[in-house]
Design a protein around this motif. Structure first.
Motif, PDB file in Angstrom:
ATOM      1  N   VAL A   1      30.533  51.841  15.394  1.00 30.03           N
ATOM      2  CA  VAL A   1      29.078  52.002  15.502  1.00 30.03           C
ATOM      3  C   VAL A   1      28.559  52.571  14.194  1.00 30.03           C
ATOM      4  O   VAL A   1      29.137  53.505  13.637  1.00 30.03           O
ATOM      5  N   ILE A   2      27.463  52.006  13.691  1.00 28.60           N
ATOM      6  CA  ILE A   2      26.892  52.501  12.437  1.00 28.60           C
ATOM      7  C   ILE A   2      25.370  52.488  12.524  1.00 28.60           C
ATOM      8  O   ILE A   2      24.782  51.608  13.168  1.00 28.60           O
ATOM      9  N   ASP A   3      24.762  53.461  11.922  1.00 30.30           N
ATOM     10  CA  ASP A   3      23.313  53.516  11.758  1.00 30.30           C
ATOM     11  C   ASP A   3      22.983  52.977  10.368  1.00 30.30           C
ATOM     12  O   ASP A   3      23.763  53.154   9.432  1.00 30.30           O
ATOM     13  N   LEU A   4      21.869  52.295  10.242  1.00 30.46           N
ATOM     14  CA  LEU A   4      21.407  51.842   8.927  1.00 30.46           C
ATOM     15  C   LEU A   4      20.142  52.604   8.566  1.00 30.46           C
ATOM     16  O   LEU A   4      19.162  52.573   9.313  1.00 30.46           O
ATOM     17  N   ASN A   5      20.181  53.327   7.446  1.00 32.13           N
ATOM     18  CA  ASN A   5      18.991  54.047   7.011  1.00 32.13           C
ATOM     19  C   ASN A   5      18.526  53.552   5.649  1.00 32.13           C
ATOM     20  O   ASN A   5      19.314  53.019   4.867  1.00 32.13           O
ATOM     21  N   ALA A   6      17.240  53.711   5.388  1.00 32.16           N
ATOM     22  CA  ALA A   6      16.676  53.316   4.095  1.00 32.16           C
ATOM     23  C   ALA A   6      15.564  54.279   3.719  1.00 32.16           C
ATOM     24  O   ALA A   6      14.896  54.854   4.590  1.00 32.16           O
ATOM     25  N   ASP A   7      15.364  54.460   2.413  1.00 35.09           N
ATOM     26  CA  ASP A   7      14.287  55.301   1.897  1.00 35.09           C
ATOM     27  C   ASP A   7      13.001  54.481   1.893  1.00 35.09           C
ATOM     28  O   ASP A   7      12.931  53.451   1.211  1.00 35.09           O
ATOM     29  N   LEU A   8      12.003  54.945   2.620  1.00 35.85           N
ATOM     30  CA  LEU A   8      10.764  54.187   2.772  1.00 35.85           C
ATOM     31  C   LEU A   8       9.554  55.032   2.395  1.00 35.85           C
ATOM     32  O   LEU A   8       9.645  56.239   2.209  1.00 35.85           O
ATOM     33  N   GLY A   9       8.416  54.352   2.270  1.00 37.88           N
ATOM     34  CA  GLY A   9       7.174  55.046   1.914  1.00 37.88           C
ATOM     35  C   GLY A   9       7.174  55.569   0.493  1.00 37.88           C
ATOM     36  O   GLY A   9       6.426  56.495   0.170  1.00 37.88           O
ATOM     37  N   GLU A  10       8.019  54.995  -0.358  1.00 39.75           N
ATOM     38  CA  GLU A  10       8.127  55.498  -1.732  1.00 39.75           C
ATOM     39  C   GLU A  10       7.101  54.828  -2.655  1.00 39.75           C
ATOM     40  O   GLU A  10       7.432  54.025  -3.512  1.00 39.75           O
ATOM     41  N   GLY A  11       5.866  55.177  -2.427  1.00 40.30           N
ATOM     42  CA  GLY A  11       4.773  54.715  -3.269  1.00 40.30           C
ATOM     43  C   GLY A  11       3.806  55.865  -3.445  1.00 40.30           C
ATOM     44  O   GLY A  11       4.066  56.992  -3.039  1.00 40.30           O
ATOM     45  N   PHE A  12       2.654  55.564  -4.034  1.00 37.30           N
ATOM     46  CA  PHE A  12       1.630  56.595  -4.192  1.00 37.30           C
ATOM     47  C   PHE A  12       0.315  55.888  -4.472  1.00 37.30           C
ATOM     48  O   PHE A  12       0.210  55.124  -5.444  1.00 37.30           O
ATOM     49  N   GLY A  13      -0.679  56.132  -3.585  1.00 38.92           N
ATOM     50  CA  GLY A  13      -1.960  55.453  -3.755  1.00 38.92           C
ATOM     51  C   GLY A  13      -1.793  53.941  -3.645  1.00 38.92           C
ATOM     52  O   GLY A  13      -1.222  53.443  -2.677  1.00 38.92           O
ATOM     53  N   ARG A  14      -2.249  53.211  -4.649  1.00 38.90           N
ATOM     54  CA  ARG A  14      -2.172  51.751  -4.632  1.00 38.90           C
ATOM     55  C   ARG A  14      -0.811  51.220  -5.057  1.00 38.90           C
ATOM     56  O   ARG A  14      -0.525  50.040  -4.927  1.00 38.90           O
ATOM     57  N   TRP A  15       0.044  52.114  -5.566  1.00 37.61           N
ATOM     58  CA  TRP A  15       1.349  51.691  -6.052  1.00 37.61           C
ATOM     59  C   TRP A  15       2.376  51.759  -4.935  1.00 37.61           C
ATOM     60  O   TRP A  15       2.501  52.766  -4.247  1.00 37.61           O
TER      61      TRP A  15
ATOM     62  N   LEU B   1      24.795  54.405   7.246  1.00 39.61           N
ATOM     63  CA  LEU B   1      24.958  53.686   5.990  1.00 39.61           C
ATOM     64  C   LEU B   1      23.590  53.529   5.340  1.00 39.61           C
ATOM     65  O   LEU B   1      22.663  52.998   5.952  1.00 39.61           O
ATOM     66  N   CYS B   2      23.464  54.020   4.109  1.00 41.24           N
ATOM     67  CA  CYS B   2      22.182  53.950   3.411  1.00 41.24           C
ATOM     68  C   CYS B   2      22.045  52.640   2.661  1.00 41.24           C
ATOM     69  O   CYS B   2      22.936  52.231   1.914  1.00 41.24           O
ATOM     70  N   LEU B   3      20.900  51.987   2.846  1.00 38.30           N
ATOM     71  CA  LEU B   3      20.547  50.776   2.103  1.00 38.30           C
ATOM     72  C   LEU B   3      19.335  51.111   1.244  1.00 38.30           C
ATOM     73  O   LEU B   3      18.256  51.347   1.762  1.00 38.30           O
ATOM     74  N   HIS B   4      19.517  51.180  -0.054  1.00 37.98           N
ATOM     75  CA  HIS B   4      18.398  51.561  -0.924  1.00 37.98           C
ATOM     76  C   HIS B   4      17.301  50.498  -0.910  1.00 37.98           C
ATOM     77  O   HIS B   4      17.575  49.303  -0.986  1.00 37.98           O
ATOM     78  N   GLY B   5      16.070  50.971  -0.808  1.00 41.96           N
ATOM     79  CA  GLY B   5      14.938  50.052  -0.728  1.00 41.96           C
ATOM     80  C   GLY B   5      14.221  49.838  -2.038  1.00 41.96           C
ATOM     81  O   GLY B   5      13.263  49.062  -2.108  1.00 41.96           O
ATOM     82  N   ASP B   6      14.662  50.519  -3.113  1.00 41.65           N
ATOM     83  CA  ASP B   6      13.940  50.443  -4.385  1.00 41.65           C
ATOM     84  C   ASP B   6      14.644  49.557  -5.413  1.00 41.65           C
ATOM     85  O   ASP B   6      14.386  49.667  -6.602  1.00 41.65           O
ATOM     86  N   THR B   7      15.532  48.666  -4.938  1.00 40.28           N
ATOM     87  CA  THR B   7      16.208  47.735  -5.838  1.00 40.28           C
ATOM     88  C   THR B   7      15.688  46.326  -5.598  1.00 40.28           C
ATOM     89  O   THR B   7      15.254  45.994  -4.488  1.00 40.28           O
ATOM     90  N   PRO B   8      15.717  45.447  -6.608  1.00 42.66           N
ATOM     91  CA  PRO B   8      15.234  44.077  -6.441  1.00 42.66           C
ATOM     92  C   PRO B   8      15.968  43.352  -5.314  1.00 42.66           C
ATOM     93  O   PRO B   8      17.194  43.420  -5.207  1.00 42.66           O
ATOM     94  N   GLY B   9      15.204  42.667  -4.449  1.00 50.10           N
ATOM     95  CA  GLY B   9      15.809  41.918  -3.354  1.00 50.10           C
ATOM     96  C   GLY B   9      16.376  42.787  -2.250  1.00 50.10           C
ATOM     97  O   GLY B   9      17.205  42.329  -1.449  1.00 50.10           O
ATOM     98  N   ALA B  10      15.931  44.045  -2.169  1.00 56.89           N
ATOM     99  CA  ALA B  10      16.500  44.996  -1.212  1.00 56.89           C
ATOM    100  C   ALA B  10      16.343  44.531   0.234  1.00 56.89           C
ATOM    101  O   ALA B  10      17.265  44.671   1.044  1.00 56.89           O
ATOM    102  N   ALA B  11      15.190  43.992   0.590  1.00 55.41           N
ATOM    103  CA  ALA B  11      14.955  43.598   1.978  1.00 55.41           C
ATOM    104  C   ALA B  11      15.862  42.447   2.391  1.00 55.41           C
ATOM    105  O   ALA B  11      16.461  42.477   3.472  1.00 55.41           O
ATOM    106  N   ALA B  12      15.984  41.441   1.535  1.00 52.46           N
ATOM    107  CA  ALA B  12      16.850  40.292   1.844  1.00 52.46           C
ATOM    108  C   ALA B  12      18.306  40.740   1.965  1.00 52.46           C
ATOM    109  O   ALA B  12      19.043  40.287   2.855  1.00 52.46           O
ATOM    110  N   LEU B  13      18.722  41.642   1.083  1.00 51.51           N
ATOM    111  CA  LEU B  13      20.093  42.145   1.128  1.00 51.51           C
ATOM    112  C   LEU B  13      20.330  42.959   2.399  1.00 51.51           C
ATOM    113  O   LEU B  13      21.391  42.852   3.029  1.00 51.51           O
TER     114      LEU B  13
END
Length: 253
Positions: free
Chosen positions: A4-18, A222-234
């Motif tokens: 059994v594994i949990d998948l976590n990711a860093d989210l909400g990493e923006g600021f204002g319009r970015w 298991l951490c899946l980084h969200g700030d790398t290119p193609g992160a969602a597809a991966l």
């Protein structure tokens, strides 16, 4: 026994319009969301949006706390007095809790980010300050961190639930710690390698270190980084591969 594994990711990493992370896509894959609380990234509107999406999809909400370092994305080492750090950790958790509860959910766990995450692996004083901040925020929140870290040891001593995590896209040393980001090869970018490492970590609790040997990394998440290119597809590919191999993907909190 079924792994059994949990998948976590860093989210909400923006600021204002970015915006840095593809929150909507990643929230369709992960079971736990580490939401930036405004100190390294994130703002009130972003926290509210991500919490609403996470609650809607049944994803657990975690406070990703950090040093106060927007300019450096929380990746610069800082010397913060323990009392101040504890207060700032509690402050960040409290801010996110408002939006989690408004969305019909709650903050379930806490995970440090960046330089703070790395610091509390070995630094007893800073680890104790983070744990004190979690306790100040109230409730028995789980603490997510590196196996064998001072943070998890201090959290367990304080009676908090502890959860160990691993990184499929980060290189490990022979001592099962993360290779610093400033070193060449610290981040694993090839999709096949990330998938292979994810399967190994989930099924056997091992990963090949940067120096070639197999090291033990027992983790519930298991951490899946969200700030790398193609992160969602991966991330989608990693989850499909895990489930296809008989691994049950399930939140820890």
């Amino acid at each position: 026994m079924t792994p059994v594994i949990d998948l976590n990711a860093d989210l909400g990493e923006g600021f204002g319009r970015w915006r840095l992370t593809d929150d909507e896509q990643l929230l369709s894959v992960v079971t736990s969301a580490n939401v930036a609380c405004g100190f390294h990234a994130g703002d009130a509107a972003t926290m509210r949006r991500v919490c609403a999406l996470a609650a809607e999809r049944g994803v657990r909400i975690g406070a990703q706390v950090s040093y106060r370092d927007l300019a450096g994305f929380g990746r610069r080492s800082m010397d913060v007095p323990p009392d101040e750090l504890a207060a700032e950790v509690a402050y960040q958790i409290g801010a996110l809790e408002v939006f989690a509860r408004a969305a019909g959910s709650r903050v379930s766990y806490v995970k440090p980010h960046g330089a703070l995450y790395n610091r509390v692996v070995h630094d007893e004083e800073q680890a104790a300050a983070v744990v004190e901040g979690v306790r100040l925020a109230g409730g028995l929140l789980a603490v997510l961190g590196l196996p064998g870290s001072r943070l998890l040891a201090r959290a367990a001593k304080a009676g908090l639930p502890v959860v160990s995590e691993a990184f499929a896209d980060r290189a490990y040393t022979a001592r099962a710690t993360l290779v610093p980001r400033g070193q060449e090869g610290a981040v694993i970018t090839h999709p096949d390698a990330v998938v292979e490492r994810s399967l190994s970590l989930a099924r056997t609790g091992t990963v090949v270190a940067a120096t070639g040997e197999s090291v033990e990394v027992r983790a519930r998440s298991l951490c899946l980084h969200g700030d790398t290119p193609g992160a969602a597809a991966l991330a989608h590919r990693v989850r499909r591969s895990l489930e296809g191999a008989g691994v049950r993907v399930e939140a820890f909190a």
